[in-house]
Design an enzyme around this catalytic site. Structure first.
Site, PDB file in Angstrom:
ATOM      1  N   GLU A   1      52.685  -3.935 -74.623  1.00 39.18           N
ATOM      2  CA  GLU A   1      54.100  -3.779 -74.958  1.00 39.18           C
ATOM      3  C   GLU A   1      55.018  -4.021 -73.749  1.00 39.18           C
ATOM      4  O   GLU A   1      56.060  -4.645 -73.871  1.00 39.18           O
ATOM      5  CB  GLU A   1      54.318  -2.359 -75.505  1.00 39.18           C
ATOM      6  CG  GLU A   1      55.618  -2.218 -76.230  1.00 39.18           C
ATOM      7  CD  GLU A   1      55.805  -0.795 -76.734  1.00 39.18           C
ATOM      8  OE1 GLU A   1      56.957  -0.454 -77.006  1.00 39.18           O
ATOM      9  OE2 GLU A   1      54.841  -0.035 -76.830  1.00 39.18           O
ATOM     10  N   ASP A   2      54.620  -3.497 -72.585  1.00 31.26           N
ATOM     11  CA  ASP A   2      55.552  -3.470 -71.448  1.00 31.26           C
ATOM     12  C   ASP A   2      55.367  -4.575 -70.409  1.00 31.26           C
ATOM     13  O   ASP A   2      56.211  -4.749 -69.548  1.00 31.26           O
ATOM     14  CB  ASP A   2      55.429  -2.113 -70.720  1.00 31.26           C
ATOM     15  CG  ASP A   2      55.915  -0.967 -71.601  1.00 31.26           C
ATOM     16  OD1 ASP A   2      56.552  -1.255 -72.622  1.00 31.26           O
ATOM     17  OD2 ASP A   2      55.638   0.197 -71.259  1.00 31.26           O
TER      18      ASP A   2
ATOM     19  N   HIS B   1      47.250   1.408 -72.817  1.00 33.75           N
ATOM     20  CA  HIS B   1      47.989   1.486 -74.085  1.00 33.75           C
ATOM     21  C   HIS B   1      49.422   0.939 -74.019  1.00 33.75           C
ATOM     22  O   HIS B   1      49.992   0.590 -75.043  1.00 33.75           O
ATOM     23  CB  HIS B   1      47.966   2.908 -74.668  1.00 33.75           C
ATOM     24  CG  HIS B   1      48.871   3.882 -73.982  1.00 33.75           C
ATOM     25  ND1 HIS B   1      48.478   4.637 -72.902  1.00 33.75           N
ATOM     26  CD2 HIS B   1      50.151   4.231 -74.241  1.00 33.75           C
ATOM     27  CE1 HIS B   1      49.481   5.415 -72.530  1.00 33.75           C
ATOM     28  NE2 HIS B   1      50.509   5.186 -73.318  1.00 33.75           N
TER      29      HIS B   1
ATOM     30  N   ASP C   1      49.073  10.604 -75.757  1.00 35.98           N
ATOM     31  CA  ASP C   1      50.254   9.929 -75.190  1.00 35.98           C
ATOM     32  C   ASP C   1      51.503  10.778 -75.454  1.00 35.98           C
ATOM     33  O   ASP C   1      52.308  11.038 -74.545  1.00 35.98           O
ATOM     34  CB  ASP C   1      50.365   8.546 -75.849  1.00 35.98           C
ATOM     35  CG  ASP C   1      51.650   7.812 -75.483  1.00 35.98           C
ATOM     36  OD1 ASP C   1      51.976   7.756 -74.290  1.00 35.98           O
ATOM     37  OD2 ASP C   1      52.323   7.293 -76.397  1.00 35.98           O
TER      38      ASP C   1
ATOM     39  N   ASP D   1      52.707  44.323 -82.910  1.00 31.53           N
ATOM     40  CA  ASP D   1      51.900  45.527 -83.155  1.00 31.53           C
ATOM     41  C   ASP D   1      50.466  45.193 -83.559  1.00 31.53           C
ATOM     42  O   ASP D   1      49.634  46.071 -83.661  1.00 31.53           O
ATOM     43  CB  ASP D   1      52.545  46.392 -84.268  1.00 31.53           C
ATOM     44  CG  ASP D   1      53.544  47.377 -83.668  1.00 31.53           C
ATOM     45  OD1 ASP D   1      53.592  47.458 -82.426  1.00 31.53           O
ATOM     46  OD2 ASP D   1      54.271  48.046 -84.426  1.00 31.53           O
TER      47      ASP D   1
ATOM     48  N   HIS E   1      51.553   7.738 -65.904  1.00 36.71           N
ATOM     49  CA  HIS E   1      51.524   8.126 -67.324  1.00 36.71           C
ATOM     50  C   HIS E   1      50.183   7.773 -67.996  1.00 36.71           C
ATOM     51  O   HIS E   1      49.514   8.663 -68.531  1.00 36.71           O
ATOM     52  CB  HIS E   1      52.716   7.494 -68.057  1.00 36.71           C
ATOM     53  CG  HIS E   1      52.648   7.619 -69.549  1.00 36.71           C
ATOM     54  ND1 HIS E   1      52.672   8.843 -70.198  1.00 36.71           N
ATOM     55  CD2 HIS E   1      52.522   6.676 -70.532  1.00 36.71           C
ATOM     56  CE1 HIS E   1      52.575   8.639 -71.509  1.00 36.71           C
ATOM     57  NE2 HIS E   1      52.482   7.338 -71.731  1.00 36.71           N
TER      58      HIS E   1
END
Length: 701
Positions: A76-77, A72, A139, A259, A48
Site C-alpha cells: 500500500e505505502d 503488511h 495491526d 463487592d 509499526h
C-alpha cells in the site's frame, strides 16, 4: 526499545532457526521499503510492522503470519507489487500480505459506508485465510496503543470503530486478551475523564480489598490441597470497560459491582475440573441458579470453563472459574491458540475452534448474499457479533446455540431457511408458545410448519439473529417482485382483452419491440414495471396497436384478500368489502385502493393520475381496517364500556382516539378490523344501543 534482535530472541522459544531467519529477512526488506517514512509520533515507520509482529509473537503465531505482519503496509505505502513479494517470499505470504493490504483501501462517501465495506472485505478475507484477520487485529491493537499522537476527534473515531467492529471480531474468535485491551483503550480514548476516575477508584479499592482477597485465595488453595488436587488459584481483576458497562447496563453503583470477588482455578485435566468444583462447593455454599457448565456445552466462540458463584464469609459473593491450562490458553488467545495446541487429550482443539469459526464465517457470507447493501449487511452482522448465548434443544436432542433474546423464529431460521419461511407456530417444552417468546437455555423447541405459510413482516420487530432478519427481508423482497410480476401480467392481459388482443397470441417479435422500446430485458421485467405502476399497461398496448382503446372498463382487477404486498388500502377513506372502490397506481407501491367517494380520488384524477376500476372478489376473505366515530356523553369508564361492547361482537380494536367536544361531550374515533360492510353495521348497531352514546357514524376523510 523493541528491536529485531529482541524479537528474534522471543521467537527462538517456539520457531525453527531457518523460520526466524526468514522473519528477519522480511524485516530488513520492509525497513528498506519504508526508508524515509515516519509515523505521526515521529518514529521511523518500520517500528509499526515490528511491533505488530511482536504482538503476533506473543500469541505464538507461525512464521508466515509474522512475515505478513512485517510486510503488511509495503504494497500500500511503497509501490512494491504483490508479484515482487511473491518472488521474494513465496505465493502464500504474498496472498496474506495482499489480504491485509486490501482491508484498508477504498474511500467511501460516508464513514458508515466505509466501515461497512471494510467489514464486508474482512468477511471475505476470513473465509479465504483466517490469519489475515489475526494480522489485522494485531495491526489495529498497535494503532490503539499509539493513539496518543492523533487529534482527539480522530482518536474517538478510531476508538468507536474498534469497539464496534474489531473488539466483537476478537470476541467471536475467542481472543479474550485482545478484546479486553481493545475495550479498555477505546474507553480511555472515548471517555478520558470517566476512565481516569474509574481507574483511581479501582486503585483505591484494590488496596482495601487486598487482605480479604488473600484470605479467600488461601482458603481455596488449602481445600484443593486437602483433596489432593494440584491447582493454580489466581485472583481475577475486572477490567475498566466491563465495570463501566455493568454500571450502565445494570444501573449499579461502583461499590455494588466491586463487592464480588473473582478467582480462576487452573487444573490438569477435565476430570479434575469437576473434582475441583466439588471441593469449592464443599468449602462455601454455592448459589444454585448461578452454575454454568461451558465445558460440556462450549460458548459459541469455543470458550470452555466451569462457572460458579459461592457465598463466602459475611455473605460476600465469590465468582470462581475452573478450567484446564489448554482451556485458559484458548480463552485468552482463541483462534490464535489453534496453531499452538494442535492436539490435546487426543482431541484436536485446533480443528474444533477452526470448525466453529468456519460456521460463523459461513453465516456471515449467507447474510451478505441476502443483504441489499453494505449498510444493511453491517447492521445485521453487528446484531450477530456481540451477544451472550442461550443453548436450546431440538426435538431429537441436538444442541442449538443462539444469541440471548432469540425467539422460536430465530431457532427455525437457524435450523434451515426453508423451515423459518414456513414456520406457523411452535411448542416450547411440549407446550404451545408465542413465536415472539424469548428462549431460555435448556428448553426443547419444536417448530410447526405449513407449506401455505410465508414469513410475516412483523417478525422483523422481534427476531434477534442476523440470519433470520436477512432471510425474512430477502423473502419479502422476492415476494414483492413476484407479486409485481403477477399483477403486471394480469393488468396487461386485461388491457389487451379490452382491445380484442390476447397475451398468449402475441408474437415474439411484437414483445421484443415493446421490451426494446422500454429498454427492458425480459417479459418479467416488463410485468414488474407495469405492476409497480412505473409503466401504464395501455401505453404497452398502444405500442403494439396504435389505435388501441383507452377504456379500461371491461374486466376490473379483483381483490381476494388484504395480504398482497402490492395492494394496499388508503388510510384516508379505509375501504372495506362492499364499498364501491377505485385503484390508484402508485409508482413502486402497486395499487392503492380508495372508496369511490374519497375526495383524494378526485384530486388524483384532476392531476391526471392513473385511476382504474377495481372489484371485490365474490369470495373475498380477511379483515380490513375501518374507522367509526362515536359521539358520547363524557362519563367515567365510557371507553372501557365501549371496548367491552365491541369485543362482544368478536371484533378487534386496533386504535382509539378521544377528542373532547366540550365539558360534557366527546368524540371517540375507533379503528376496528371488520370482514365487510355487514360486519361493520352489526358493530355500529351494538354501539348505538348504549345509554351514553348520542350518535355513531363511519369515519369520512
Amino acid at each position: 526499545m523493541l528491536t529485531i534482535d529482541s524479537l528474534s530472541h522471543r521467537l527462538s522459544s517456539y520457531l525453527e532457526p531457518d523460520q526466524i531467519r526468514a522473519v528477519k529477512r522480511a524485516y530488513y526488506y520492509a525497513e528498506q521499503a519504508h526508508t524515509g517514512q515516519y509515523r505521526r509520533s515521529g518514529e521511523p515507520y518500520i517500528t509499526h510492522p515490528l511491533a505488530v509482529a511482536n504482538i503476533l509473537a506473543s500469541m505464538h503465531m507461525g512464521y508466515q503470519s509474522l512475515i505478513a505482519a512485517m510486510l503488511h503496509d509495503v504494497i500500500e505505502d511503497t509501490g512494491i507489487s504483490k508479484k515482487a513479494i511473491g518472488e521474494q517470499f513465496g505465493e502464500p505470504i504474498a496472498d496474506l500480505v495482499d489480504g491485509v493490504s486490501k482491508l484498508a483501501k477504498i474511500e467511501y462517501e460516508s464513514q458508515a459506508e466505509k466501515q461497512a465495506k471494510n467489514f464486508q472485505k474482512m468477511a471475505m478475507a476470513m473465509a479465504h485465510d483466517l490469519r489475515v484477520i489475526v494480522v489485522k487485529l494485531a495491526d489495529r491493537l498497535h494503532n490503539m496503543r499509539t493513539l496518543g499522537a492523533l487529534a482527539p476527534a480522530k482518536k474517538r473515531r478510531i476508538a468507536k470503530e474498534t469497539l464496534e467492529i474489531y473488539a466483537p471480531i476478537a470476541h467471536r474468535l475467542g481472543m479474550n486478551d485482545l478484546r479486553i485491551e481493545y475495550e479498555d483503550r477505546c474507553f480511555t480514548a472515548m471517555h478520558p475523564l470517566r476512565a481516569s476516575r474509574l481507574q483511581a477508584a479501582l486503585k483505591h479499592v484494590r488496596g482495601n480489598r487486598k487482605a480479604l482477597v488473600e484470605n479467600i485465595q488461601d482458603a481455596i488453595e488449602n481445600r484443593l490441597q486437602r483433596e489432593g488436587i494440584p491447582a493454580l488459584v489466581i485472583g481475577r481483576e475486572k477490567h475498566l470497560y466491563s465495570i463501566y458497562n455493568k454500571m450502565r447496563a445494570k444501573k449499579k453503583s461502583f461499590k455494588e459491582i466491586m463487592d464480588v470477588y473473582a478467582f480462576r482455578v487452573i487444573v490438569e485435566d477435565i476430570d479434575t475440573c469437576y473434582r475441583a468444583l466439588g471441593a469449592v462447593h464443599n468449602l462455601y455454599k454455592p448459589m444454585a441458579s448461578e452454575f454454568k457448565d461451558y465445558i460440556a456445552i462450549p460458548k459459541i466462540n469455543g470458550y470452555q470453563s466451569l462457572h460458579t458463584i459461592l457465598i463466602g464469609m459475611h455473605g460476600v459473593p465469590i465468582e470462581v472459574q475452573i478450567r484446564t491450562k489448554e482451556m485458559d490458553e484458548l480463552a485468552s488467545r482463541g483462534i490464535a491458540a489453534h496453531w499452538l495446541y494442535k492436539s490435546v487429550n487426543g482431541k484436536d482443539h485446533g480443528e474444533e475452534s477452526q470448525a466453529r469459526v468456519d460456521r460463523w464465517i459461513q453465516r456471515i457470507l449467507e447474510i451478505q448474499q441476502h443483504a441489499g447493501n453494505s449498510l444493511e449487511f453491517i447492521e445485521n452482522v453487528k446484531i450477530d457479533l456481540f451477544r451472550d448465548e442461550v443453548y436450546v434443544f431440538t426435538p431429537k436432542g441436538a444442541i442449538v446455540e443462539l444469541p440471548a433474546g432469540a425467539t422460536p423464529v430465530d431457532f427455525a431460521y437457524n435450523v434451515h431457511t426453508d423451515i423459518g419461511n414456513a414456520c406457523v407456530a411452535c411448542r416450547i417444552n411440549d407446550r404451545p408458545a408465542p413465536l415472539s417468546q424469548p428462549l431460555q437455555s435448556g428448553q426443547k423447541i419444536k417448530i410447526i410448519t405449513s407449506e401455505a405459510s410465508q414469513p410475516n413482516p412483523n417478525w422483523l420487530n422481534f427476531v434477534v439473529t442476523a440470519k433470520a432478519r436477512s432471510a425474512i427481508r430477502h423473502y419479502l423482497k422476492t415476494q414483492h417482485h413476484m407479486e409485481s410480476v403477477e399483477l403486471g401480467r394480469r393488468m396487461l392481459a386485461r388491457a389487451l382483452a379490452n382491445n380484442d388482443l390476447s397475451l398468449d397470441a402475441l408474437a415474439i417479435d411484437q414483445f421484443q419491440y415493446v421490451l426494446d422500446l422500454n429498454k427492458l430485458k425480459t417479459r418479467d421485467d416488463l410485468y414488474e414495471q407495469i405492476g409497480q405502476g412505473k409503466i401504464a399497461a395501455i401505453s404497452v398496448v398502444k405500442g403494439l396497436h396504435p389505435n388501441a382503446d383507452h377504456d379500461h372498463s371491461l374486466t376490473p382487477i379483483t381483490i381476494e384478500s388484504p395480504d398482497g404486498l402490492l395492494i394496499s388500502f388508503a388510510r384516508c377513506c379505509r375501504p372495506i368489502p362492499g364499498d364501491q372502490i377505485l385503484g390508484h397506481f402508485s409508482t413502486g407501491k402497486g395499487i392503492v385502493v380508495h372508496r369511490e367517494t374519497c375526495k383524494n380520488i378526485g384530486d388524483l384524477r384532476s392531476k391526471g393520475e392513473n385511476i382504474n376500476p377495481i372489484n371485490w372478489s365474490a369470495q373475498v376473505t380477511g379483515e380490513y381496517y375501518t374507522e367509526i366515530r362515536v359521539e358520547v356523553n363524557s362519563e367515567r369508564g365510557i371507553i372501557a364500556s365501549l371496548a367491552t361492547r365491541i369485543a362482544e361482537t368478536r371484533t378487534n380494536i386496533e386504535g382509539i382516539q378521544v377528542a373532547e367536544r366540550d365539558a360534557e361531550h366527546s368524540v371517540i374515533t375507533l379503528t376496528i378490523a371488520v370482514k365487510n360492510r355487514k360486519h361493520m353495521a352489526d358493530v355500529m348497531r351494538r354501539v348505538r344501543t348504549m345509554r351514553s352514546v348520542s350518535s355513531v357514524h363511519r369515519g369520512k376523510n
